[in-house]
Write an enzyme that holds these catalytic residues in place. Structure first.
Site, short mmCIF file in Angstrom:
data_model
loop_
_atom_site.label_atom_id
_atom_site.label_comp_id
_atom_site.label_asym_id
_atom_site.label_seq_id
_atom_site.Cartn_x
_atom_site.Cartn_y
_atom_site.Cartn_z
N LYS A 224 -5.07 -3.58 -1.85
CA LYS A 224 -3.85 -3.15 -2.54
C LYS A 224 -3.99 -1.73 -3.11
CE LYS A 224 -0.82 -4.70 -6.34
NZ LYS A 224 -0.62 -5.76 -7.34
N SER B 125 3.47 -8.14 -7.20
CA SER B 125 3.41 -6.75 -6.77
C SER B 125 2.48 -6.51 -5.58
CB SER B 125 2.97 -5.87 -7.94
OG SER B 125 1.68 -6.24 -8.41
N SER C 250 1.28 -11.72 -9.43
CA SER C 250 1.44 -10.74 -8.36
C SER C 250 0.64 -11.01 -7.10
CB SER C 250 1.10 -9.34 -8.88
OG SER C 250 2.10 -8.89 -9.75
#
Length: 424
Positions: free
Chosen positions: A78, A153, A177
């Site tokens: 990420k 996210s 997330s």
């Protein structure tokens, strides 16, 4: 929708690497060929770095050096997690052109385990949202319906796995997330207990709640990766006592689909709405602390929804932040009581299926609170939580969430294995 790694487990891939049926270079080539630009899962693909890592992994295996189950496995990371020499953009114009000097601690663990880092994946701006479509890099699209949210996210990490581009990805989870995009995209997402995977080199959102987590095609792959990065999970006996935690607001079709997996579990209640308030007061205060200078000096560089949230966060009074920790302690005692009577707590991961990209409100109200309504409690309390696929509603994936006490992680994975048999 199937990509090179769809349906292939980490255990199977490891076996193929060690038998010579596959090579790390071949697995990487399959990953690179599977990248679908339309999904927008990746913001950076590091072909040169990954190819060098794959050659090194193959050379080590050939010489008898075996780093474990992630040796030679392509992994995505990420884009709020630093990877040395690669951009860390955080989904924001504030960090355009920023390149990390060093690996985050969790990335170092990946490298030590022999993993091959393919590239960086899209994130909701500064990881401050659950939809995955508020970012300078453009929305990450759900592979089940490209007009729908992937969830956030850790949106790009989930999509990279769900599309079969990589078998494993790192994400972060401050209020859900990892688990939110896992549920929306029909894969597994594991948020370990707080502090289990180090967060050094990860851009903070809320230091009291930030976790590094794992996204993979199955719960067992999450287990394999966790054990490779952290430590073997101690087996815990029993594990048959499961409580169903009643959601307070949910699409009835989603509830019915997930509840059907736990038909004999007695129902218990938890004040999710009040827990979300505790979460919000702490998260907002800590997030504004991180961003106060940027908000003052260059507000125009934020995506408008992020700036709006931060300005609202600035209004949280200090006494509310302090009191929220006392309230957290009271909820912790309540949940400890539940976990004295039950081994696992079960509930849906999300109360809805994936909304359309750009949509801000649905039948249950604004999506910002809705998306974390069943997940943020477990960040507040720091407990291990696992989201696993639980079928579909209207053709879109839904997830079941399992929670247990720290040290009883083996119960999560044993229960998930039983659910896999049930759901097929």
């Amino acid at each position: 929708m199937g990509g090179f790694f769809t349906g292939r487990t980490l255990t199977e891939l490891g076996r193929a690497l060690r038998s010579g049926d596959e090579s790390a270079a071949g697995l990487l080539a399959g990953a690179l060929e599977s990248v679908d630009p339309e999904l927008n899962a990746f913001v950076t693909v590091d072909c040169a770095g990954a190819e060098a890592a794959a050659r090194r992994a193959d050379g080590e295996l050939a010489s008898g050096a075996d780093r474990g189950p992630l040796h030679g496995i392509p992994v995505a990371v990420k884009d709020i997690i630093d990877v040395a020499g690669l951009p860390t953009g955080m989904g924001s114009a504030h960090f355009a052109g920023h390149v990390a000097d060093a690996d985050a601690d969790c990335v170092r663990l990946l490298r030590d385990a022999g993993a091959v880092i393919v590239g960086k994946t899209g994130t909701h701006e500064f990881a401050y949202g659950g939809s995955g479509d508020v970012t300078v890099d453009g929305p990450v699209r759900n592979p089940h319906d490209r007009e729908r949210m992937s969830g956030g996210s850790s949106s790009g990490s989930a999509v990279a796995v769900a599309a079969g581009t990589v078998p494993l990805a790192l994400g972060t989870d401050t209020g859900g997330s990892v688990r939110i995009p896992a549920a929306f995209c029909g894969i597994a997402g594991f948020k370990p207990a707080f502090g289990s995977i180090p967060t050094g080199g990860v851009f903070p959102l809320s230091t009291s709640f930030d976790h590094v987590g794992l996204l993979a095609g199955s719960a067992d792959d999450c287990r394999v990766a966790y054990e490779a990065l952290v430590a073997p999970i101690d087996p815990v006996s029993d594990g048959g006592r499961v409580a169903w935690i009643e959601p307070q607001a949910i699409d009835p079709e989603v509830e019915a689909a997930v509840r059907a997996l736990f038909p004999d579990a007695p129902s218990e209640t938890l004040d999710f709405a009040e827990l979300r308030r505790v979460f919000r007061f702490i998260q907002d205060s800590e997030a504004y602390d991180v961003h106060a200078e940027r908000v003052a000096e260059a507000p125009e560089l934020y995506q408008p929804p992020t700036l709006e949230r931060l300005r609202r966060a600035a209004e949280t009074p200090g006494w509310r932040y302090v009191r929220a920790f006392r309230e957290r302690d009271a909820f912790a005692r309540q949940v400890e009581g539940l976990l004295d009577r039950y081994d696992l707590l079960a509930m849906p991961t999300l109360p809805i299926t994936a909304p359309k990209i750009g949509e801000t409100e649905g039948p249950l109200g604004p999506h910002v609170p809705t998306l974390v309504s069943l997940t943020c409690a477990w960040n507040v309390l720091g407990l291990p939580a696992l989201s696993v696929p639980a079928g579909t509603v209207g053709g879109l994936p839904v997830g079941a969430q399992l929670v247990t006490r720290r040290g009883a992680e083996s119960l999560l994975f044993a229960a998930a294995a039983r659910l896999t048999v049930v759901t097929g």
